[in-house]
Enzyme design. Structure first.
Site, PDB file in Angstrom:
ATOM      1  CD  GLN A 245       3.470  17.603 -41.800  1.00 53.81           C
ATOM      2  OE1 GLN A 245       2.864  18.675 -41.811  1.00 53.81           O
ATOM      3  NE2 GLN A 245       3.566  16.863 -40.708  1.00 53.81           N
ATOM      4  CE  LYS A 258       4.964  19.799 -38.831  1.00 51.81           C
ATOM      5  NZ  LYS A 258       3.866  20.639 -38.327  1.00 51.81           N
TER       6      LYS A 258
END
Length: 426
Positions: A245, A258
């Site tokens: 991320q 995610k």
């Protein structure tokens, strides 16, 4: 809170599923197809059989047979009058004073299933999934790590419910193992990214609600009608790969970090069951724009916990204790904002809260906050420590509302971390 309701089904005071709750889910017996049921104590009441017996012939059901289906979508689309009628009917049938089921042993043997003997399925066909970022303390903590306390919140955060569109296809039911994902990672001292399995696997303690009737394209839902479109809540763990991320999120936000797995609990707790636990929404400063203002807007008093059990531990250990009231933006505001452009929500869509964190260290809802981005290892009672989740770890989230002699619970959502797949790429 009023005294507990009495059912002829034995329900312990600490059960998550008393007569006051009656959450909906999709279950599959060992012999049979998936269908709709409600939880009562340790049992499941098969609504498809009640439907066959003619209990749902009210005009509110529009002549439809919705409880023999393998998802809640058709029931969700009927709207609140049908939801309320169903709940009232079930509370009456399961009451200690009603003989219809209580005194019919043969019917009881057919219509009730032990929860331990069935397989729970995803409760709805989720066409779309949106994840909000609505916890002030979570947003402030993460912003402090990235930008310092003076610039912790982005300028828009207190003006609108920030969110991103997630990946519905990888929403999984509780108990599904979570495979450690691969991705691009850029170490702080490297000039270029590398490819490999995440070293910073995290959980996110969240809740999410399912959409009922939905709205038509180009027709926003006014905030004073938002609740009409919300059926009920599940628990959620939005698993996250923080190192992936950190490299990919600028400028468009979360993506591969995610999308590999989002776990939800199997039982959907209705807004009607949560009604006694409503609390006024805290004053928001600055005052939201007009389309986000609702008279008597509210939140819920829901206790939430995350529990970690490593492969060498004999029992799970609570690592987060927080509360749904730690969300800054209400569910009505989230839904109204989502549709203000005319975006059409559909039955079964899932809207999640984002990580729910409080002001204390123990109320932080993810490893990112608990270990402050891996700087401070989390100490476990067996002598182990964790900066991030490791292979073999099981993370479970649970939640409940505490009444007077009863609980409205959500069960749990859990998942065990599996090692990354070996790959020729690495």
């Amino acid at each position: 809170m009023s005294s507990p309701l009495r059912s002829f089904i034995e329900v312990s005071p600490d059960s998550h599923f008393p007569l006051e709750n009656l959450p909906f889910g999709i279950f599959q017996p060992k012999q049979g197809k998936p269908r709709v049921g409600v939880a009562i104590g340790d049992l499941i009441l098969d609504l498809s059989i009640l439907e066959e017996l003619g209990h749902f012939r009210s005009p509110k059901f529009q002549g439809q047979r919705v409880f023999s289906e393998d998802s809640l979508n058709s029931f969700l689309a009927l709207g609140r009058p049908a939801w309320r009628r169903t709940r009232e009917m079930l509370q009456h049938l399961l009451s200690a004073e009603t003989p219809a089921l209580r005194d019919d042993r043969r019917l009881r043997e057919k219509i009730f299933h032990a929860q331990k003997d069935v397989t729970m399925k995803i409760p709805a066909r989720i066409g779309n999934y949106t994840d909000f970022y609505s916890s002030y303390h979570h947003a402030h903590n993460v912003g402090t790590m990235l930008r310092g306390p003076e610039s912790a919140l982005m300028p828009n955060w207190k003006w609108l419910p920030v969110a991103y569109h997630g990946r519905a296809s990888s929403v999984a039911i509780s108990g599904t193992d979570v495979r450690r994902p691969h991705g691009q990672i850029k170490p702080p001292d490297a000039s270029a990214p590398v490819f490999g399995p995440t070293k910073s696997l995290d959980y996110e303690l969240e809740m999410a609600f399912l959409i009922g009737p939905g709205n038509s394209l180009a027709q926003p839902v006014p905030i004073d009608r938002a609740i009409d479109h919300i059926f009920g809540f599940v628990l959620m763990n939005d698993w996250s790969a923080r190192d992936i991320q950190g490299w990919e999120y600028q400028p468009l936000g979360p993506f591969l970090a995610k999308n590999f797995c989002t776990s939800i609990s199997p039982w959907v707790v209705t807004l009607e069951a949560l009604e006694p636990f409503k609390k006024p929404l805290a004053t928001q400063d600055p005052q939201p724009l007009v389309y986000l203002r609702a008279e008597n807007d509210f939140t819920f008093d829901i206790e939430l916990e995350a529990r970690l059990q490593t492969s060498s531990m004999s029992a799970p250990h609570v690592i987060t204790r927080t509360n749904f009231q730690n969300l800054y933006w209400s569910i009505a505001q989230q839904l109204a904002h989502h549709t203000i452009t005319g975006c059409n929500l559909e039955s079964g869509d899932l809207l999640a809260s984002g990580t729910i964190s409080g002001a204390t260290e123990e109320s932080r809802g993810c490893m990112l906050e608990l270990t402050w981005r891996g700087a401070n290892a989390l100490k476990l009672p067996n002598g182990e420590s964790r900066k991030w989740l490791e292979d073999g770890d099981t993370l479970a989230i649970t939640g409940w509302c505490q009444g007077d002699g009863y609980r409205i619970g959500f069960g749990e959502v859990s998942g065990r971390v599996l090692p990354a797949e070996s790959s020729s790429w690495t």
